[in-house]
Design an enzyme around this catalytic site. Structure first.
Site, PDB file in Angstrom:
ATOM      1  N   GLU A 150     -25.146  -8.839  22.485  1.00 17.99           N
ATOM      2  CA  GLU A 150     -24.676  -7.869  21.481  1.00 17.99           C
ATOM      3  C   GLU A 150     -24.013  -8.600  20.320  1.00 17.99           C
ATOM      4  OE1 GLU A 150     -21.961  -3.830  21.245  1.00 17.99           O
ATOM      5  OE2 GLU A 150     -21.104  -5.650  22.071  1.00 17.99           O
TER       6      GLU A 150
ATOM      7  N   TRP B 222     -26.602   0.281  23.896  1.00 18.75           N
ATOM      8  CA  TRP B 222     -26.614   1.101  22.677  1.00 18.75           C
ATOM      9  C   TRP B 222     -27.726   2.156  22.673  1.00 18.75           C
ATOM     10  CZ3 TRP B 222     -23.012   1.954  19.192  1.00 18.75           C
ATOM     11  CH2 TRP B 222     -21.981   1.019  19.061  1.00 18.75           C
TER      12      TRP B 222
ATOM     13  N   TYR C 167     -22.072  -2.072  12.640  1.00 18.60           N
ATOM     14  CA  TYR C 167     -21.424  -3.393  12.555  1.00 18.60           C
ATOM     15  C   TYR C 167     -22.232  -4.485  11.843  1.00 18.60           C
ATOM     16  CZ  TYR C 167     -18.643  -1.115  16.174  1.00 18.60           C
ATOM     17  OH  TYR C 167     -17.877  -0.223  16.866  1.00 18.60           O
TER      18      TYR C 167
ATOM     19  N   CYS D   9     -15.724   1.348  16.194  1.00 19.28           N
ATOM     20  CA  CYS D   9     -14.515   1.408  17.030  1.00 19.28           C
ATOM     21  C   CYS D   9     -13.705   0.138  16.804  1.00 19.28           C
ATOM     22  CB  CYS D   9     -14.892   1.539  18.489  1.00 19.28           C
ATOM     23  SG  CYS D   9     -15.549   3.158  18.840  1.00 19.28           S
TER      24      CYS D   9
ATOM     25  N   ARG E  96      -9.769   1.124  16.724  1.00 19.47           N
ATOM     26  CA  ARG E  96      -9.188   2.460  16.498  1.00 19.47           C
ATOM     27  C   ARG E  96      -9.301   3.362  17.723  1.00 19.47           C
ATOM     28  NH1 ARG E  96     -12.989   6.326  16.572  1.00 19.47           N
ATOM     29  NH2 ARG E  96     -15.080   5.564  16.296  1.00 19.47           N
TER      30      ARG E  96
ATOM     31  N   ALA F 284     -10.508   3.220  22.019  1.00 24.03           N
ATOM     32  CA  ALA F 284     -10.755   2.245  23.072  1.00 24.03           C
ATOM     33  C   ALA F 284     -11.004   2.913  24.416  1.00 24.03           C
ATOM     34  CB  ALA F 284      -9.568   1.292  23.167  1.00 24.03           C
ATOM     35  N   ASP F 285     -12.251   2.847  24.858  1.00 28.63           N
ATOM     36  CA  ASP F 285     -12.671   3.309  26.186  1.00 28.63           C
ATOM     37  C   ASP F 285     -12.254   2.202  27.148  1.00 28.63           C
ATOM     38  OD1 ASP F 285     -14.127   3.761  28.523  1.00 28.63           O
ATOM     39  OD2 ASP F 285     -15.997   4.261  27.476  1.00 28.63           O
TER      40      ASP F 285
HETATM   41  N1  MHF Z   1     -17.864   6.236  25.422  1.00 24.57           N
HETATM   42  C1  MHF Z   1     -18.228   5.062  24.916  1.00 24.57           C
HETATM   43  N2  MHF Z   1     -17.675   3.932  25.393  1.00 24.57           N
HETATM   44  C2  MHF Z   1     -18.031   2.721  24.896  1.00 24.57           C
HETATM   45  O1  MHF Z   1     -17.497   1.698  25.384  1.00 24.57           O
HETATM   46  C3  MHF Z   1     -19.005   2.669  23.856  1.00 24.57           C
HETATM   47  C4  MHF Z   1     -19.545   3.862  23.379  1.00 24.57           C
HETATM   48  N3  MHF Z   1     -19.154   5.045  23.919  1.00 24.57           N
HETATM   49  N4  MHF Z   1     -20.480   3.881  22.398  1.00 24.57           N
HETATM   50  C5  MHF Z   1     -20.903   2.670  21.745  1.00 24.57           C
HETATM   51  C6  MHF Z   1     -20.654   1.438  22.491  1.00 24.57           C
HETATM   52  C7  MHF Z   1     -21.620   1.064  23.567  1.00 24.57           C
HETATM   53  N5  MHF Z   1     -20.760   0.310  24.496  1.00 24.57           N
HETATM   54  C8  MHF Z   1     -20.972   0.334  25.864  1.00 24.57           C
HETATM   55  C9  MHF Z   1     -21.851   1.261  26.401  1.00 24.57           C
HETATM   56  C10 MHF Z   1     -22.076   1.273  27.764  1.00 24.57           C
HETATM   57  C11 MHF Z   1     -21.426   0.362  28.575  1.00 24.57           C
HETATM   58  C12 MHF Z   1     -21.732   0.368  30.045  1.00 24.57           C
HETATM   59  O2  MHF Z   1     -22.350   1.300  30.550  1.00 24.57           O
HETATM   60  N6  MHF Z   1     -21.345  -0.652  30.769  1.00 24.57           N
HETATM   61  C13 MHF Z   1     -21.622  -0.768  32.191  1.00 24.57           C
HETATM   62  C14 MHF Z   1     -22.981  -1.390  32.418  1.00 24.57           C
HETATM   63  C15 MHF Z   1     -23.213  -2.626  31.581  1.00 24.57           C
HETATM   64  C16 MHF Z   1     -24.664  -3.058  31.453  1.00 24.57           C
HETATM   65  O3  MHF Z   1     -25.505  -2.658  32.280  1.00 24.57           O
HETATM   66  O4  MHF Z   1     -24.949  -3.857  30.559  1.00 24.57           O
HETATM   67  C17 MHF Z   1     -20.512  -1.577  32.829  1.00 24.57           C
HETATM   68  O5  MHF Z   1     -20.370  -1.469  34.069  1.00 24.57           O
HETATM   69  O6  MHF Z   1     -19.794  -2.305  32.139  1.00 24.57           O
HETATM   70  C18 MHF Z   1     -20.546  -0.567  28.022  1.00 24.57           C
HETATM   71  C19 MHF Z   1     -20.327  -0.566  26.671  1.00 24.57           C
HETATM   72  C20 MHF Z   1     -19.419   0.243  23.972  1.00 24.57           C
HETATM   73  N7  MHF Z   1     -19.394   1.471  23.238  1.00 24.57           N
HETATM   74  O1  LIG Z   2     -17.064  -1.133  21.089  1.00 23.99           O
HETATM   75  C1  LIG Z   2     -16.727   0.005  21.439  1.00 23.99           C
HETATM   76  C2  LIG Z   2     -17.402   1.134  20.998  1.00 23.99           C
HETATM   77  C3  LIG Z   2     -16.998   2.335  21.420  1.00 23.99           C
HETATM   78  N1  LIG Z   2     -15.937   2.469  22.250  1.00 23.99           N
HETATM   79  C4  LIG Z   2     -15.579   3.830  22.713  1.00 23.99           C
HETATM   80  C5  LIG Z   2     -14.292   4.430  22.271  1.00 23.99           C
HETATM   81  C6  LIG Z   2     -14.561   5.921  22.430  1.00 23.99           C
HETATM   82  O2  LIG Z   2     -14.438   6.258  23.816  1.00 23.99           O
HETATM   83  C7  LIG Z   2     -16.020   6.050  22.029  1.00 23.99           C
HETATM   84  C8  LIG Z   2     -16.208   6.405  20.576  1.00 23.99           C
HETATM   85  O3  LIG Z   2     -15.878   7.746  20.346  1.00 23.99           O
HETATM   86  P1  LIG Z   2     -15.077   8.208  19.030  1.00 23.99           P
HETATM   87  O4  LIG Z   2     -14.970   9.703  19.194  1.00 23.99           O
HETATM   88  O5  LIG Z   2     -15.905   7.820  17.851  1.00 23.99           O
HETATM   89  O6  LIG Z   2     -13.745   7.533  19.049  1.00 23.99           O
HETATM   90  O7  LIG Z   2     -16.562   4.765  22.259  1.00 23.99           O
HETATM   91  C9  LIG Z   2     -15.271   1.365  22.707  1.00 23.99           C
HETATM   92  O8  LIG Z   2     -14.309   1.458  23.488  1.00 23.99           O
HETATM   93  N2  LIG Z   2     -15.676   0.161  22.276  1.00 23.99           N
END
Ligand code: MHF
Ligand SMILES: O=c1ccn([C@H]2C[C@H](O)[C@@H](COP(=O)(O)O)O2)c(=O)[nH]1
Length: 269
Positions: free
Chosen positions: A58, A80, A94, A146, A171, A173-174
């Protein structure tokens, strides 16, 4: 990675229950900072298996200025996919803003190339910033950035090379799924830049805005918090690479990554 686990525990115990755009619901805290000394090992979460290949690809994809998931898919990265349109496009996210921020008079600014030039020629600058938060283009992005803004800082050393540090403002953070990726990604970027500019790695400082745990990640978080962190892995970069844009996946090696088993969790879209 105690700092990360402390933040998870803090939000789990003291977060405010809050609705969110995805309809999932979160526990949330506003404003937090974590510091990672990059000399102490590579900051990759060890209390679950983190998919390192997705993180490295990424970052290389951002650095290419790419905004289409085709490159990620070719390398087995699916993170993504949920946000891409039928042709794999995410809009001016980005990569586009980092490498090709459009100006009002029709030029494009390569923020990363300019950053490298400034790090080499003017390391004391207080203007070593990269922004993905392009207000005029947010409506065209699949997801507003984010990790929105980051700054570098060069600290001279009494002996040996100066140390390069990076601070990120995130801004939103999941904490369970996104943040382990974000920390490792910026730690890697800092180390790549340090190598090509002749610095030693300093600190990565993570500053978060809305720091949240999704309500459908609570069991996963609780399981993770029962686990003891393991010694950090090491990052080894091919020392012959001196051009940031020449780095390939093969030049980046993660050594001795010991981790607890993976913990699956659904991503909120
Ligand atoms: N809600 C949400 N959280 C995010 O972290 C996030 C978004 N949306 N939208 C955009 C990007 C995409 N990103 C992501 C999306 C999915 C995983 C995920 O499912 N991770 C799993 C599997 C990883 C894999 O198979 O590569 C994990 O266990 O970490 C991680 C980051 C970070 N961002
Ligand atoms: O790199 C990333 C991309 C996305 N996130 C998370 C943070 C939120 O949970 C969602 C985005 O939703 P918004 O409503 O636009 O805030 O994705 C992350 O942690 N890291």
């Amino acid at each position: 990675m105690r700092a990360y686990l402390d933040l998870l525990r803090h939000v789990r115990e003291h977060g405010t229950e809050k609705r969110d755009r995805t309809g999932t619901g979160t526990l949330s805290v506003f404003g937090h900072q974590m510091r990672f000394d990059l000399a102490a090992g590579f900051p990759l979460v060890t209390t679950k298996k983190v998919h390192w290949k997705s993180i490295a690809h990424e970052l290389l994809w951002f650095l290419r200025g790419d905004t289409n998931v085709a490159y990620l898919r070719e390398h087995g990265v699916t993170i993504w996919d949920e946000w891409a349109d039928a042709s794999g496009e995410l809009g001016p996210v980005y990569g586009h803003q980092w490498r090709s921020w459009p100006t009002a008079d029709g030029r494009h600014v390569d923020q990363i190339a300019q950053l490298i030039g400034q790090l080499r020629r003017n390391p004391d600058s207080r203007r070593l910033l990269v922004s993905a938060w392009n207000v005029g283009e947010i409506e065209h992005m699949a997801l507003p950035p984010c990790h929105a803004l980051f700054q570098f800082y060069v600290a001279p050393a009494a002996a040996g090379p100066a140390r390069l540090s990076c601070q990120l403002y995130q801004r939103s953070a999941d904490l369970f799924l996104g943040v382990p990726f974000n920390i490792a990604s910026y730690a890697l970027l800092t180390q790549l830049l340090a190598q090509v500019c002749g610095f030693a790695p300093g600190e990565f400082i993570w500053t978060g805005g809305d720091c949240h745990i999704y309500l459908n990640h609570l069991q996963q978080v609780d399981l993770q918090l029962t686990r003891e962190p393991l010694p950090l892995p090491q990052l080894r970069l091919d020392p012959t690479v001196d051009d940031l844009f020449a780095f390939r996946y093969e030049h980046i090696e993660l050594l001795d990554y010991c981790h607890h088993p993976a913990i699956r969790a659904p991503v909120a879209v």
